[in-house]
Design an enzyme around this catalytic site. Structure first.
Site, PDB file in Angstrom:
ATOM      1  N   LEU A 295      -1.928 -12.436  -5.457  1.00  0.00           N
ATOM      2  CA  LEU A 295      -0.563 -12.600  -6.387  1.00  0.00           C
ATOM      3  C   LEU A 295      -0.673 -11.781  -7.805  1.00  0.00           C
ATOM      4  O   LEU A 295       0.031 -12.174  -8.549  1.00  0.00           O
ATOM      5  CB  LEU A 295      -0.334 -14.048  -6.648  1.00  0.00           C
ATOM      6  CG  LEU A 295      -0.057 -14.937  -5.502  1.00  0.00           C
ATOM      7  CD1 LEU A 295      -0.025 -16.266  -5.465  1.00  0.00           C
ATOM      8  CD2 LEU A 295       0.924 -14.411  -4.375  1.00  0.00           C
TER       9      LEU A 295
ATOM     10  N   ASP B  20       2.066  -3.761  -9.517  1.00  0.00           N
ATOM     11  CA  ASP B  20       1.808  -5.190  -9.997  1.00  0.00           C
ATOM     12  C   ASP B  20       2.107  -5.045 -11.397  1.00  0.00           C
ATOM     13  O   ASP B  20       2.915  -6.320 -11.911  1.00  0.00           O
ATOM     14  CB  ASP B  20       0.358  -5.410  -9.620  1.00  0.00           C
ATOM     15  CG  ASP B  20       0.060  -5.412  -8.329  1.00  0.00           C
ATOM     16  OD1 ASP B  20       0.765  -5.560  -7.663  1.00  0.00           O
ATOM     17  OD2 ASP B  20      -1.451  -5.456  -8.050  1.00  0.00           O
TER      18      ASP B  20
ATOM     19  N   ASP C 238       2.629   2.143  -3.040  1.00  0.00           N
ATOM     20  CA  ASP C 238       2.768   2.635  -4.506  1.00  0.00           C
ATOM     21  C   ASP C 238       1.674   3.560  -5.067  1.00  0.00           C
ATOM     22  O   ASP C 238       2.282   4.387  -5.826  1.00  0.00           O
ATOM     23  CB  ASP C 238       2.598   1.201  -5.583  1.00  0.00           C
ATOM     24  CG  ASP C 238       1.499   0.353  -5.286  1.00  0.00           C
ATOM     25  OD1 ASP C 238       0.811   0.560  -4.591  1.00  0.00           O
ATOM     26  OD2 ASP C 238       1.040  -0.393  -6.422  1.00  0.00           O
TER      27      ASP C 238
ATOM     28  N   HIS D  34       0.573  -1.299  -0.037  1.00  0.00           N
ATOM     29  CA  HIS D  34      -0.115   0.066  -0.008  1.00  0.00           C
ATOM     30  C   HIS D  34       0.982   1.345  -0.156  1.00  0.00           C
ATOM     31  O   HIS D  34       0.440   2.187   0.639  1.00  0.00           O
ATOM     32  CB  HIS D  34      -1.049   0.136   1.233  1.00  0.00           C
ATOM     33  CG  HIS D  34      -2.029  -1.129   1.255  1.00  0.00           C
ATOM     34  ND1 HIS D  34      -3.054  -0.958   0.356  1.00  0.00           N
ATOM     35  CD2 HIS D  34      -2.050  -2.191   1.500  1.00  0.00           C
ATOM     36  CE1 HIS D  34      -3.981  -1.914   0.526  1.00  0.00           C
ATOM     37  NE2 HIS D  34      -3.351  -2.692   1.156  1.00  0.00           N
TER      38      HIS D  34
END
Length: 472
Positions: free
Chosen positions: A144, A190, A47, A45
């Site tokens: 993931l 991600d 980015d 938390h």
């Protein structure tokens, strides 16, 4: 055919099977894009506040095979029969399907390419449609980043069909906001990890703009990843919790920026970059002196503190239109606790990159443990299940363990010595999975076999890439 790093024999076989299902007219080339999921070692938390992270791309991937078609549309199928086929037109603004539809991530990727290249003078009438088939092997809703693997592979396949090229950093930047299309105000970790991953390395990723430093994983380090079996679907119920924290962090940044007399602050990363020699404790103390720890969800008190109008602040923080963030008005916004986590986590990430590269696994484990505690206490995104499975990993001999991904369910990552990996897995099996669903004695071997799908030693792998496939 030249094969980039990352493709193994199994993935090439998957691509060949998908190619048989793609409708390739005439001499259309067939492309296969592979994009991995990721596991984040530390930096949760941070980015979307423009602050660094330390993930690895993993050896689990989504593959999209695509070929050009004559119609200006996307024909979409999935190798998993649970996900229905879709067809939609290429348009300047592609309307989304209902919330939770898997194909919205495909639409998000296509929309991102359209937006990016329209700014370069390549408009929708210049783009070819595509027949696409998807095979995703990153576990969904497990923290993931199966969604990023899908959006990255889709975007790269669509660009290949249309002979569009970008360098990896620019591609990561383009795809970074893909989840905004589905209503989740995610940061860029991600997608960057999926595109820029490097075998046997973690990635120290900084933002605004994206910058990456590869951090060599020690040879004796193992990463055990275990799924709590508690669904963490950011396109569903978890989205509101996630977006709420984006708002809380952005509000904390604005208040802190005003207290420090900084201009143009919208995220906590702006504060950090404008504060040489900063440390988390001092910034948190400044924030505590500038505003109450909690503020009303109607933003009236926050607007008064900031000296702006409530409607203007509402529009800035919550947005407009179908992706507007809806806040639960009965719950106050937690400003101080969220900032304390993000700023403290940033200090931990910076230290972690150095200690991991130096091979100091015990120290890295302590940072991971501290991260999980902060996520549980200050960010309030852990759960009883995640806490339980983390504790099992530590009892089994892990140097450290923490939730990975957005939290609210999903997976944990445990760092251990290669020689201890089996012990960590055994402790998780005995202390968590066996209690989660003990079953009857006659079912034990079947359940044990199923449990194997929920935890594994994962390895840092290569990032996304595209290959040409034979047309016959």
């Amino acid at each position: 055919m030249s094969i980039p790093d990352g493709w193994d024999a199994g993935e090439l076989a998957r691509a060949a099977c998908l190619a048989a299902r793609v409708r390739a007219g005439g001499d259309a080339r067939i492309f296969a894009a592979r994009a991995p999921g990721r596991v984040n070692l530390i930096g949760e938390h941070t980015d979307y506040s423009g602050l660094p992270v330390l993930p690895v791309a993993i050896d689990r991937s989504t593959i999209v095979v695509a070929a050009a078609v004559t119609a200006a549309e996307i024909e979409l199928a999935n190798a998993d029969p649970r996900w229905s086929s879709r067809r939609f037109a290429i348009a300047r603004q592609i309307p989304s399907y209902e919330t939770g539809d898997w194909a919205n991530y495909v639409k998000a990727a296509i929309q991102g390419v359209i937006d990016h290249f329209s700014a370069r003078g390549i408009f929708t009438e210049n783009l070819r449609g595509a027949s696409m088939v998807v095979d995703g092997r990153v576990p969904p809703a497990a923290g993931l980043s199966s969604s990023a693997a899908l959006t990255v592979s889709t975007a790269m396949a669509f660009m290949a069909v249309n002979e569009l090229e970008l360098d990896p950093i620019e591609t990561a930047t383009m795809v970074a906001r893909s989840e905004w299309y589905v209503g989740t105000r995610a940061g860029g970790m991600d997608q960057a990890a999926s595109i820029l991953g490097r075998r046997d390395h973690a990635l120290f990723i900084e933002f605004d703009p994206i910058r990456v430093r590869a951090v060599k994983m020690p040879a004796n380090a193992a990463l055990v990843v275990a799924d709590s079996r508690e669904i963490a679907d950011k396109s569903g119920m978890v989205r509101a919790q996630y977006n709420r924290r984006v708002v809380e962090c952005a509000l904390a940044a604005r208040i802190l920026g005003r207290a420090l007399e900084l201009d143009g602050v919208t995220i906590l990363g702006d504060v950090v970059r404008a504060s040489p020699g900063w440390n988390a404790a001092e910034l948190v103390e400044k924030l505590a002196a500038a505003a109450p720890a909690r503020l009303g969800a109607d933003l009236k008190e926050a607007a008064s503190i900031l000296g702006v109008s409530q409607p203007a602040l509402d529009a800035e923080l919550l947005g407009r239109g179908p992706t507007r963030i809806a806040l639960d008005s009965s719950r106050p916004l937690e400003i101080l606790k969220r900032a304390r986590h993000v700023l403290g986590e940033t200090e931990r990430v910076i230290r972690a990159a150095d200690v991991l590269e130096a091979g100091r696994l015990d120290e890295m484990g302590k940072l991971m443990n501290a991260s999980h505690q902060s996520l549980a206490d200050d960010f309030e995104c852990s759960t009883e299940r995640l806490d339980a499975i983390v504790e099992c990993a530590r009892r089994g001999g892990a140097f450290g363990a923490r939730l990975t991904g957005a939290g609210f369910g999903g997976s944990i990552v445990a760092l251990c010595d290669v020689a201890s990996a089996d012990s960590v897995i055994e402790s998780i099996d005995r202390g968590y999975y066996a209690k989660l669903d003990p079953g009857a004695p006659s079912e034990k071997s079947e359940k044990s076999e199923k449990t194997k799908n929920f935890r594994a030693v994962l390895h840092a792998g290569a990032g996304a890439s595209v290959i040409d496939l034979p047309t016959a």
